[in-house]
Motif scaffolding. Structure first.
Motif, PDB file in Angstrom:
ATOM      1  N   ARG A  16       0.827  -1.211   0.000  1.00  5.88           N
ATOM      2  CA  ARG A  16       0.000   0.000   0.000  1.00  5.88           C
ATOM      3  C   ARG A  16       0.861   1.261   0.000  1.00  5.88           C
ATOM      4  O   ARG A  16       0.552   2.230  -0.682  1.00  5.88           O
ATOM      5  CB  ARG A  16      -0.929   0.004   1.216  1.00  5.88           C
ATOM      6  CG  ARG A  16      -1.977  -1.079   1.230  1.00  5.88           C
ATOM      7  CD  ARG A  16      -3.042  -0.796   0.257  1.00  5.88           C
ATOM      8  NE  ARG A  16      -3.645   0.484   0.601  1.00  5.88           N
ATOM      9  CZ  ARG A  16      -4.884   0.811   0.360  1.00  5.88           C
ATOM     10  NH1 ARG A  16      -5.667  -0.032  -0.256  1.00  5.88           N
ATOM     11  NH2 ARG A  16      -5.347   1.981   0.707  1.00  5.88           N
ATOM     12  N   HIS A  17       1.947   1.262   0.768  1.00  3.21           N
ATOM     13  CA  HIS A  17       2.840   2.419   0.802  1.00  3.21           C
ATOM     14  C   HIS A  17       3.492   2.633  -0.561  1.00  3.21           C
ATOM     15  O   HIS A  17       3.595   3.769  -1.032  1.00  3.21           O
ATOM     16  CB  HIS A  17       3.911   2.240   1.870  1.00  3.21           C
ATOM     17  CG  HIS A  17       3.392   2.398   3.263  1.00  3.21           C
ATOM     18  ND1 HIS A  17       4.218   2.560   4.333  1.00  3.21           N
ATOM     19  CD2 HIS A  17       2.135   2.412   3.767  1.00  3.21           C
ATOM     20  CE1 HIS A  17       3.494   2.673   5.436  1.00  3.21           C
ATOM     21  NE2 HIS A  17       2.223   2.578   5.110  1.00  3.21           N
ATOM     22  N   ARG A  18       3.938   1.537  -1.198  1.00  2.78           N
ATOM     23  CA  ARG A  18       4.552   1.642  -2.525  1.00  2.78           C
ATOM     24  C   ARG A  18       3.560   2.221  -3.533  1.00  2.78           C
ATOM     25  O   ARG A  18       3.905   3.076  -4.345  1.00  2.78           O
ATOM     26  CB  ARG A  18       5.028   0.268  -2.997  1.00  2.78           C
ATOM     27  CG  ARG A  18       6.490   0.013  -2.817  1.00  2.78           C
ATOM     28  CD  ARG A  18       6.986  -1.176  -3.607  1.00  2.78           C
ATOM     29  NE  ARG A  18       6.093  -2.310  -3.694  1.00  2.78           N
ATOM     30  CZ  ARG A  18       6.068  -3.330  -2.828  1.00  2.78           C
ATOM     31  NH1 ARG A  18       6.886  -3.349  -1.816  1.00  2.78           N
ATOM     32  NH2 ARG A  18       5.228  -4.325  -2.989  1.00  2.78           N
ATOM     33  N   GLN A  19       2.312   1.737  -3.466  1.00  4.35           N
ATOM     34  CA  GLN A  19       1.289   2.203  -4.396  1.00  4.35           C
ATOM     35  C   GLN A  19       0.991   3.688  -4.177  1.00  4.35           C
ATOM     36  O   GLN A  19       0.890   4.457  -5.131  1.00  4.35           O
ATOM     37  CB  GLN A  19       0.015   1.385  -4.217  1.00  4.35           C
ATOM     38  CG  GLN A  19      -1.109   1.782  -5.141  1.00  4.35           C
ATOM     39  CD  GLN A  19      -2.371   0.985  -4.865  1.00  4.35           C
ATOM     40  OE1 GLN A  19      -2.465   0.238  -3.905  1.00  4.35           O
ATOM     41  NE2 GLN A  19      -3.354   1.160  -5.716  1.00  4.35           N
ATOM     42  N   ALA A  20       0.864   4.113  -2.916  1.00  3.10           N
ATOM     43  CA  ALA A  20       0.582   5.520  -2.621  1.00  3.10           C
ATOM     44  C   ALA A  20       1.738   6.409  -3.069  1.00  3.10           C
ATOM     45  O   ALA A  20       1.519   7.508  -3.590  1.00  3.10           O
ATOM     46  CB  ALA A  20       0.323   5.711  -1.128  1.00  3.10           C
ATOM     47  N   ALA A  21       2.962   5.941  -2.863  1.00  2.00           N
ATOM     48  CA  ALA A  21       4.133   6.737  -3.206  1.00  2.00           C
ATOM     49  C   ALA A  21       4.394   6.763  -4.710  1.00  2.00           C
ATOM     50  O   ALA A  21       5.021   7.689  -5.223  1.00  2.00           O
ATOM     51  CB  ALA A  21       5.360   6.216  -2.469  1.00  2.00           C
ATOM     52  N   ALA A  22       3.919   5.762  -5.433  1.00  2.00           N
ATOM     53  CA  ALA A  22       4.184   5.697  -6.871  1.00  2.00           C
ATOM     54  C   ALA A  22       3.077   6.352  -7.700  1.00  2.00           C
ATOM     55  O   ALA A  22       3.364   7.141  -8.602  1.00  2.00           O
ATOM     56  CB  ALA A  22       4.364   4.248  -7.306  1.00  2.00           C
ATOM     57  N   THR A  23       1.822   6.032  -7.397  1.00  2.00           N
ATOM     58  CA  THR A  23       0.748   6.510  -8.266  1.00  2.00           C
ATOM     59  C   THR A  23      -0.451   7.090  -7.539  1.00  2.00           C
ATOM     60  O   THR A  23      -1.110   7.977  -8.048  1.00  2.00           O
ATOM     61  CB  THR A  23       0.218   5.362  -9.154  1.00  2.00           C
ATOM     62  OG1 THR A  23      -0.232   4.302  -8.305  1.00  2.00           O
ATOM     63  CG2 THR A  23       1.282   4.856 -10.100  1.00  2.00           C
ATOM     64  N   GLY A  24      -0.760   6.598  -6.358  1.00  3.30           N
ATOM     65  CA  GLY A  24      -2.026   6.946  -5.723  1.00  3.30           C
ATOM     66  C   GLY A  24      -2.044   8.243  -4.947  1.00  3.30           C
ATOM     67  O   GLY A  24      -3.053   8.926  -4.886  1.00  3.30           O
ATOM     68  N   GLY A  25      -0.948   8.587  -4.305  1.00  2.17           N
ATOM     69  CA  GLY A  25      -0.943   9.749  -3.439  1.00  2.17           C
ATOM     70  C   GLY A  25      -1.594   9.443  -2.104  1.00  2.17           C
ATOM     71  O   GLY A  25      -1.859   8.285  -1.767  1.00  2.17           O
ATOM     72  N   ILE A  26      -1.867  10.482  -1.347  1.00  2.00           N
ATOM     73  CA  ILE A  26      -2.392  10.325   0.002  1.00  2.00           C
ATOM     74  C   ILE A  26      -3.439  11.418   0.238  1.00  2.00           C
ATOM     75  O   ILE A  26      -3.262  12.549  -0.191  1.00  2.00           O
ATOM     76  CB  ILE A  26      -1.230  10.392   1.016  1.00  2.00           C
ATOM     77  CG1 ILE A  26      -1.652   9.945   2.381  1.00  2.00           C
ATOM     78  CG2 ILE A  26      -0.618  11.761   1.069  1.00  2.00           C
ATOM     79  CD1 ILE A  26      -0.456   9.690   3.296  1.00  2.00           C
ATOM     80  N   THR A  27      -4.543  11.042   0.878  1.00  2.95           N
ATOM     81  CA  THR A  27      -5.589  12.002   1.197  1.00  2.95           C
ATOM     82  C   THR A  27      -5.501  12.346   2.673  1.00  2.95           C
ATOM     83  O   THR A  27      -5.491  11.456   3.516  1.00  2.95           O
ATOM     84  CB  THR A  27      -6.981  11.434   0.864  1.00  2.95           C
ATOM     85  OG1 THR A  27      -7.023  11.117  -0.523  1.00  2.95           O
ATOM     86  CG2 THR A  27      -8.068  12.439   1.177  1.00  2.95           C
ATOM     87  N   VAL A  28      -5.437  13.633   2.970  1.00  2.00           N
ATOM     88  CA  VAL A  28      -5.331  14.111   4.348  1.00  2.00           C
ATOM     89  C   VAL A  28      -6.624  14.846   4.682  1.00  2.00           C
ATOM     90  O   VAL A  28      -7.007  15.785   3.989  1.00  2.00           O
ATOM     91  CB  VAL A  28      -4.131  15.060   4.529  1.00  2.00           C
ATOM     92  CG1 VAL A  28      -4.032  15.530   5.970  1.00  2.00           C
ATOM     93  CG2 VAL A  28      -2.845  14.392   4.086  1.00  2.00           C
ATOM     94  N   GLU A  29      -7.275  14.402   5.738  1.00  6.67           N
ATOM     95  CA  GLU A  29      -8.462  15.099   6.247  1.00  6.67           C
ATOM     96  C   GLU A  29      -8.122  15.580   7.647  1.00  6.67           C
ATOM     97  O   GLU A  29      -7.683  14.793   8.487  1.00  6.67           O
ATOM     98  CB  GLU A  29      -9.666  14.174   6.288  1.00  6.67           C
ATOM     99  CG  GLU A  29     -10.914  14.850   6.786  1.00  6.67           C
ATOM    100  CD  GLU A  29     -12.124  13.943   6.827  1.00  6.67           C
ATOM    101  OE1 GLU A  29     -13.038  14.244   7.600  1.00  6.67           O
ATOM    102  OE2 GLU A  29     -12.137  12.936   6.102  1.00  6.67           O
TER     103      GLU A  29
END
Length: 185
Positions: A87-100
């Motif tokens: 999941r971390h690899r995916q967020a760092a490569a293509t998905g990004g991160i949502t901050v609320e």
């Protein structure tokens, strides 16, 4: 732990994307892959290597309750880190991160504009580069304040400056007095 570290932990727990193997044979197969041999698995769960091989072949369909609990615990310990890494690899490569978050945001702005900090409730999707920086900082043992700064820089670029379309005179953004902060990836 700080607010950012807690938010990452919550996001990791919520991101349980795939359940571990359910059958005894599947669980033992996974453990053998992780440990490298039936002998190592046997030492971990407290049975003989022959018993582990019987479980792997399917000759024994069920383990004693105490052994089944040890197998279950060993699988859970090793399964979630693999899911988390993916999941971390995916967020760092293509998905990004949502901050609320709901927090007090302060910033340094051009002369003549107000830079008084005020509470805002924001949900902002940050690009993969910020996710990578946040995970790297966490892995390097960064303080909560350092991780807040990474998120603040992302908010500055994406929310306040809208990718360079406005508020170009804005320099430093700070996050203070966090009511809550949740991450999703």
């Amino acid at each position: 732990m700080g607010e950012i570290e807690d938010a990452i932990e919550r996001a990791d727990r919520e991101a349980f994307t795939k359940e571990p193997p359910k059958t005894l044979k599947g669980r033992i197969g996974f453990l053998i892959k992780q440990f490298g041999s039936a002998k190592a698995v046997a030492a971990e769960i407290g049975v003989t290597a022959d018993s582990v091989n019987r479980y792997r072949r399917g000759a024994r369909k069920y383990a004693r309750p105490d052994v089944a609990a040890k197998i279950d615990e060993a699988v859970k310990q090793r399964w979630q880190p693999l899911v988390r890494k993916r999941r971390h690899r995916q967020a760092a490569a293509t998905g990004g991160i949502t901050v609320e978050t709901r927090a007090r945001f302060g910033y340094t702005a051009a002369v003549g504009s107000t830079d008084d900090g005020r509470f805002r409730r924001l949900t902002v999707h940050l690009p993969p580069a910020y996710a990578q920086r946040l995970f790297d900082a966490r892995n390097d043992g960064a303080s909560d304040q350092q991780m807040r700064q990474i998120i603040a820089e992302g908010f500055k670029e994406i929310y306040f400056q809208d990718g360079g379309a406005r508020a170009l005179g804005l320099s430093d953004v700070e996050i203070n007095d966090i009511d809550y902060l949740d991450l999703g990836y």
